[in-house]
Design an enzyme around this catalytic site. Structure first.
Site, PDB file in Angstrom:
ATOM      1  N   PRO A   9      14.979  63.176  46.597  1.00 11.59           N
ATOM      2  CA  PRO A   9      14.330  64.472  46.489  1.00 11.59           C
ATOM      3  C   PRO A   9      13.094  64.473  45.588  1.00 11.59           C
ATOM      4  CG  PRO A   9      16.459  64.471  45.371  1.00 11.59           C
ATOM      5  CD  PRO A   9      16.380  63.214  46.176  1.00 11.59           C
ATOM      6  N   ASN A  10      12.097  65.193  46.076  1.00  9.81           N
ATOM      7  CA  ASN A  10      10.845  65.459  45.345  1.00  9.81           C
ATOM      8  C   ASN A  10       9.904  64.269  45.272  1.00  9.81           C
ATOM      9  OD1 ASN A  10      11.491  68.217  44.657  1.00  9.81           O
ATOM     10  ND2 ASN A  10      13.053  67.358  43.308  1.00  9.81           N
ATOM     11  N   ARG A  17       3.442  66.361  41.671  1.00  7.11           N
ATOM     12  CA  ARG A  17       4.543  66.607  40.736  1.00  7.11           C
ATOM     13  C   ARG A  17       4.313  65.841  39.422  1.00  7.11           C
ATOM     14  NH1 ARG A  17      10.223  63.306  41.625  1.00  7.11           N
ATOM     15  NH2 ARG A  17      11.087  64.653  40.047  1.00  7.11           N
ATOM     16  N   TYR A  22       4.849  60.794  36.541  1.00  4.58           N
ATOM     17  CA  TYR A  22       5.016  59.974  37.749  1.00  4.58           C
ATOM     18  C   TYR A  22       3.721  59.350  38.262  1.00  4.58           C
ATOM     19  CZ  TYR A  22       9.575  62.192  37.650  1.00  4.58           C
ATOM     20  OH  TYR A  22      10.821  62.626  37.257  1.00  4.58           O
ATOM     21  N   ASN A  73      15.171  54.728  45.340  1.00  3.06           N
ATOM     22  CA  ASN A  73      14.928  55.632  44.228  1.00  3.06           C
ATOM     23  C   ASN A  73      15.552  56.963  44.629  1.00  3.06           C
ATOM     24  OD1 ASN A  73      14.068  57.382  42.305  1.00  3.06           O
ATOM     25  ND2 ASN A  73      11.904  56.776  42.375  1.00  3.06           N
ATOM     26  N   ALA A  76      16.691  62.687  41.490  1.00  2.00           N
ATOM     27  CA  ALA A  76      17.707  63.338  40.646  1.00  2.00           C
ATOM     28  C   ALA A  76      19.130  63.012  41.098  1.00  2.00           C
ATOM     29  CB  ALA A  76      17.480  64.843  40.642  1.00  2.00           C
ATOM     30  N   GLU A  97      17.810  49.431  42.441  1.00  2.00           N
ATOM     31  CA  GLU A  97      17.500  50.803  42.003  1.00  2.00           C
ATOM     32  C   GLU A  97      16.130  50.806  41.328  1.00  2.00           C
ATOM     33  OE1 GLU A  97      20.003  51.901  38.745  1.00  2.00           O
ATOM     34  OE2 GLU A  97      19.355  53.998  38.738  1.00  2.00           O
ATOM     35  N   HIS A  99      13.044  53.306  39.527  1.00  2.00           N
ATOM     36  CA  HIS A  99      12.542  54.593  39.035  1.00  2.00           C
ATOM     37  C   HIS A  99      11.108  54.409  38.571  1.00  2.00           C
ATOM     38  CE1 HIS A  99      16.465  56.373  39.315  1.00  2.00           C
ATOM     39  NE2 HIS A  99      16.950  55.278  38.766  1.00  2.00           N
ATOM     40  N   ARG A 106      13.917  59.267  28.553  1.00  2.20           N
ATOM     41  CA  ARG A 106      13.708  60.698  28.803  1.00  2.20           C
ATOM     42  C   ARG A 106      14.949  61.492  28.371  1.00  2.20           C
ATOM     43  NH1 ARG A 106      11.496  61.279  34.711  1.00  2.20           N
ATOM     44  NH2 ARG A 106      11.158  63.408  33.934  1.00  2.20           N
TER      45      ARG A 106
HETATM   46  C1  DQA Z   1      12.932  59.375  39.059  1.00  2.00           C
HETATM   47  C2  DQA Z   1      13.624  59.792  37.757  1.00  2.00           C
HETATM   48  C3  DQA Z   1      14.645  60.878  38.021  1.00  2.00           C
HETATM   49  O1  DQA Z   1      15.287  61.256  36.813  1.00  2.00           O
HETATM   50  C4  DQA Z   1      13.970  62.106  38.591  1.00  2.00           C
HETATM   51  O2  DQA Z   1      14.911  63.104  38.885  1.00  2.00           O
HETATM   52  C5  DQA Z   1      13.139  61.780  39.788  1.00  2.00           C
HETATM   53  C6  DQA Z   1      12.315  60.568  39.752  1.00  2.00           C
HETATM   54  C7  DQA Z   1      11.825  58.333  38.803  1.00  2.00           C
HETATM   55  O3  DQA Z   1      11.359  57.746  39.778  1.00  2.00           O
HETATM   56  O4  DQA Z   1      11.401  58.143  37.664  1.00  2.00           O
HETATM   57  O5  DQA Z   1      13.074  62.528  40.741  1.00  2.00           O
HETATM   58  O6  DQA Z   1      13.891  58.773  39.897  1.00  2.00           O
END
Ligand code: DQA
Length: 145
Positions: A9-10, A17, A22, A73, A76, A97, A99, A106
């Site tokens: 998501p997102n 964003r 990011y 990735n 959340a 994984e 990020h 964080r």
């Molecule tokens: C994320 C880190 C997550 O905590 C966050 O909710 C994201 C992006 C990252 O790529 O740093 O959506 O996965």
């Protein structure tokens, strides 16, 4: 070799964003860079993004028998989803994984990752380069076809 590159998501909102966290690049740029890197390594990739947990579970299940590894990735859902962990365990494919940000530096709730329990590596804080490093890692650990 064929890898699934899965974003949660997102991540379709990259570039808009929270660019301070990011970065300025869009999801399209991420896809372009991943595709070009995969090509340079002689592997193919399917890129998939969804804002819905069940869609991500479906994508992991589809990878069974069709992909040799998974870069993910989960956004959340990293911090909440036992369903994604179970899907990764079910297909039992090598998974990395990724990020973009350094989640460990964080908010405390971002330190918890369920999917990590089914991943052979975690890469944080390297931005889009992290996805390329994940592909390199899978190229090393997946037996040649
Ligand atoms: C994320 C880190 C997550 O905590 C966050 O909710 C994201 C992006 C990252 O790529 O740093 O959506 O996965």
């Amino acid at each position: 070799m064929h890898f699934l590159v899965l974003n949660g998501p997102n991540l379709n909102m990259l570039g808009i964003r929270e660019p301070g966290i990011y970065g300025p690049d869009t999801y399209e740029t991420l896809c372009d860079r991943v595709r070009r890197h995969a090509e340079s390594r002689g592997v193919t990739v399917e890129l998939y993004q969804s804002n819905h947990e069940g869609d991500l579970v479906d994508a992991i299940q589809r990878a069974y028998g069709t992909a040799d590894g998974i870069v993910l990735n989960p956004g959340a859902y990293t911090h909440t989803s036992i369903a994604l962990l179970d899907a990764l365990k079910a297909v039992s494919l090598p998974a990395v994984e990724v990020h973009l940000s350094r989640v460990e530096d964080r908010e405390p709730f971002r330190r918890q990752s369920y999917v990590r329990l089914a991943c052979c590596r975690t890469i944080t804080g390297h931005g889009i380069d992290g996805y390329l490093e994940a592909i390199d890692h899978l190229c090393e650990v997946v037996p040649c076809k």
